[in-house]
Design a protein around this motif. Structure first.
Motif, PDB file in Angstrom:
ATOM      1  N   GLU B 244       0.823  -1.212   0.000  1.00 32.92           N
ATOM      2  CA  GLU B 244       0.000   0.000   0.000  1.00 32.92           C
ATOM      3  C   GLU B 244       0.856   1.262   0.000  1.00 32.92           C
ATOM      4  O   GLU B 244       0.507   2.262  -0.623  1.00 32.92           O
ATOM      5  N   ASN B 245       1.962   1.195   0.744  1.00 36.15           N
ATOM      6  CA  ASN B 245       2.731   2.412   0.980  1.00 36.15           C
ATOM      7  C   ASN B 245       3.957   2.544   0.090  1.00 36.15           C
ATOM      8  O   ASN B 245       4.778   3.424   0.304  1.00 36.15           O
ATOM      9  N   MET B 246       4.075   1.647  -0.931  1.00 34.87           N
ATOM     10  CA  MET B 246       5.264   1.680  -1.784  1.00 34.87           C
ATOM     11  C   MET B 246       5.462   3.040  -2.445  1.00 34.87           C
ATOM     12  O   MET B 246       6.574   3.486  -2.650  1.00 34.87           O
ATOM     13  N   GLU B 247       4.346   3.727  -2.798  1.00 34.04           N
ATOM     14  CA  GLU B 247       4.497   4.994  -3.525  1.00 34.04           C
ATOM     15  C   GLU B 247       5.155   6.074  -2.659  1.00 34.04           C
ATOM     16  O   GLU B 247       5.690   7.040  -3.178  1.00 34.04           O
ATOM     17  N   GLY B 248       5.095   5.881  -1.321  1.00 39.59           N
ATOM     18  CA  GLY B 248       5.715   6.860  -0.438  1.00 39.59           C
ATOM     19  C   GLY B 248       7.223   6.699  -0.353  1.00 39.59           C
ATOM     20  O   GLY B 248       7.921   7.570   0.165  1.00 39.59           O
TER      21      GLY B 248
END
Lengths: 318, 290
Positions: B244-248
């Motif tokens: 979920e947080n890979m884009e961060g």
């Protein structure tokens, strides 16, 4: 020996056939059928029927399996449900990228694993052995996406040395290829090295405990010579076995690594196909990955047969 | 694993008799206990609910209020990490229990029956083992979708074949022993021999295998989560949280790293523990991961 290898190869081929059956049967597990899964709950009976005929679902399953298998033998994997493109085209676009990544990882990992494994085996329970053993144990237990994201955070975000994403369609220069593949290769290689070094160490330590090595020590042969000439020759078979076994790990490791680095390889294609339930693509990709896996296992066994004089000369004994 | 040398037999015996754990062992057990406590008392410890959007700012840096920052839609990472411990450990444990029970029952059965039953079962098992685990998982999830029961059943089934091998080998070693022969001569049935004679004598190696298998299964399930094919949102699961947080990650957010590190802490602790236990059993465990 050839007899033994031939039998093992035949067994590999048979396993592949079983795998192809399981892969095909997997789609039969679907509640409803493929047409229902593709069109969803609200499809009209007419459109469902049309798609069923188009996919050949109106024929009995065993017949469909056989015609699918016949297609696979001619490298015809059918047409993608999501993009209506022949699966062969999709696979051909991606396979090269995956082979480059896997090949480079193996080429980097094997020599490093050798140096660490042999280094640790020369002085069992020495400082280097202990440090490398614990280090390898820890690295081998790490999830690939932890290693991958950590590398990105350090080298792409904080140091800004490397691009975060291995978004490659073609490599324009050697330098560019190195920078964009460095992190994916490092992630895969780290896991392979950690497992392979431990096994190489165990194999060599095992050989070093044999009486003939003790004889060489008593004769006054130098330690380096004992390892490189006496021990290594007898360890070649088991080590080749270890190498092939660990390279088989690439098949699963690459699935995660391609996702971490958004690498346009075959494993990405497979994962995307699973999300969109594109069954012809899933079947083709899984079959290719399994074929590589089985081939490496076969190679591992053949290496063990060739490396072991007792197996090599089995026929002569009879 | 260390090859057992004849000269180190005395050392092995010493290890086997040792009742206390080494410093590494204590460290590993402490980490595992910590996570188990977090999983048990999660709802009391977590400052927020796992699905609550607590802030307008996504990928916020750690602050006093949000100890580990916020995630891609402004949920508290610290709370989700605590709730995630529950999902990750519970699904992993149940799947491992299934794998061990299935593997041990079938493995013991094959070893005791021997003959054609054993060969057929072992051949079938070899065929299953030649299927990389992740590929089998992907095929099943493509067909059945990814719900928690499907994930647990798939992992349990997939990893049962490795347990089968070990359980069968352990039972084969014991099968020829005198006390088994004595039990058989007394007229004890197969079930009695398995449960009263063989099982108690294989406890330590099987427990060691349990820990190793648990680490593999947690890796397997979190890998599926990371691929977006595991536990579905908004339930907090460590593998899915990484995804979920890979884009961060590009902006330097720790949100994807923290759950990945949590998984790593558990799998490394389990492997250190297995290393320690396997020194006592003198048995070499197949460590190749799939």
């Amino acid at each position: 020996m050839l007899n033994l290898i031939g039998r093992r190869a035949l067994q590999g081929l048979l396993t592949l056939l079983v795998v192809s059956f399981l892969v095909f049967a997997g789609t039969e597990l679907l509640p409803g059928d493929v047409a229902q899964a593709v069109l969803g709950q609200h499809a009209t009976p007419e459109s469902l029927q049309e798609l069923r005929v188009q996919l050949g679902l109106d024929r009995p399953a065993p017949l469909r399996y056989l015609s699918w298998l016949a297609g696979v033998i001619h490298l015809d994997f059918g047409v993608s449900l999501a993009s209506q493109v022949p699966v062969r085209t999709l696979v051909a676009e991606r396979l090269g990228h995956t082979l480059i990544l896997a090949g480079l990882s193996a080429a980097v990992a094997v020599p490093i694993a050798f140096v660490i494994g042999l280094g640790a085996a020369t002085r069992p329970a020495g400082v280097f052995d202990r440090v490398s053993s614990i280090g390898a144990l820890c690295v081998s237990a790490l999830p690939e996406f932890f290693l991958g994201t950590l590398l990105v955070l350090i080298f792409a975000v904080n140091l800004r040395w490397l691009p975060a994403i291995a978004y490659v369609t073609e490599f324009r220069s050697f330098g560019q290829m190195v920078t964009s593949l460095a992190m994916p290769v490092a992630t895969l290689a780290a896991v392979i090295v950690s497992q392979m070094a431990r096994m190489i160490r165990a194999t060599v330590v095992n050989v070093l405990s044999l009486p003939y090595v003790e004889m060489a020590v008593l004769k006054g042969v130098s330690y380096r010579r004992i390892i490189l000439v006496h021990a290594l020759r007898n360890a070649v078979g088991p080590i080749a076995n270890v190498v092939a076994l660990n390279l088989a790990y690439l098949v699963s490791g690459i699935v995660i690594v391609e996702t971490v680095f958004v690498y346009p390889g075959l494993a990405r294609l497979l994962v995307d196909a699973v999300s969109s339930r594109d069954f012809p693509v899933i079947q083709a990709c899984v079959l290719i990955f399994c074929a590589v896996y089985i081939a490496l296992m076969l190679l591992a066994d053949i290496a063990a047969i060739i490396g072991n004089p007792r197996l090599r000369h089995q026929e002569m004994k009879k | 694993m260390t090859a057992v040398k004849p000269s180190s037999a005395a050392a092995n015996l010493r290890n086997a008799k040792r009742r206390t754990l080494s410093a590494t062992g204590v460290f590993a057990v402490a980490i595992l206990l910590l996570w188990i406590l977090v999983a048990l008392f999660g709802p009391f410890l977590a400052p927020h609910n796992e699905a609550d959007i607590v802030s307008d700012a996504n990928f916020m840096r750690p602050t006093a209020e949000y100890l580990l920052g916020t995630d891609y839609i402004g949920r508290d990472v610290f709370s989700r990490l605590i709730y995630g411990a529950r999902t990750t450990l519970a699904t992993g444990l149940i799947a491992t229990l299934i794998a061990e029970c299935l593997g041990i029952c079938l493995g013991f059965f094959a070893a005791i029956r021997g003959g054609i039953v054993d060969s057929v079962m072992s051949r079938l098992n070899d065929a299953l083992l030649s299927f990389p685990h992740i590929m089998m998982g992907l095929v099943v999830i493509a067909a059945l979708g990814s719900s928690i029961p499907v994930l647990i059943a798939t992992s349990g089934f997939v990893y049962a074949s490795a347990v089968y091998r070990i359980a069968r080998a352990l039972a084969m070693e014991l099968r020829e022993k005198e006390f088994i022969e004595a039990a058989r001569a007394r007229g004890e049935g197969t079930w009695w021999v398995l449960s009263r004679e063989i099982l108690p004598n294989t406890t330590l190696p099987l427990l060691t295998d349990f820990a190793l298998r648990l680490s593999f299964i947690i890796l397997f399930m979190s890998s599926l989560g990371f691929l977006g094919l595991g536990v579905q949102p908004p339930t907090a699961d460590w593998g899915s949280m990484v995804r979920e947080n890979m884009e961060g990650l590009g902006s330097g957010s720790l949100a994807p790293i923290i759950p990945a590190a949590a998984i790593a802490s558990i799998t490394v602790a389990l492997n250190l523990l297995v290393d320690e236990l396997s020194m006592r059993t003198g048995r070499i465990y197949g460590r190749t991961r799939e």
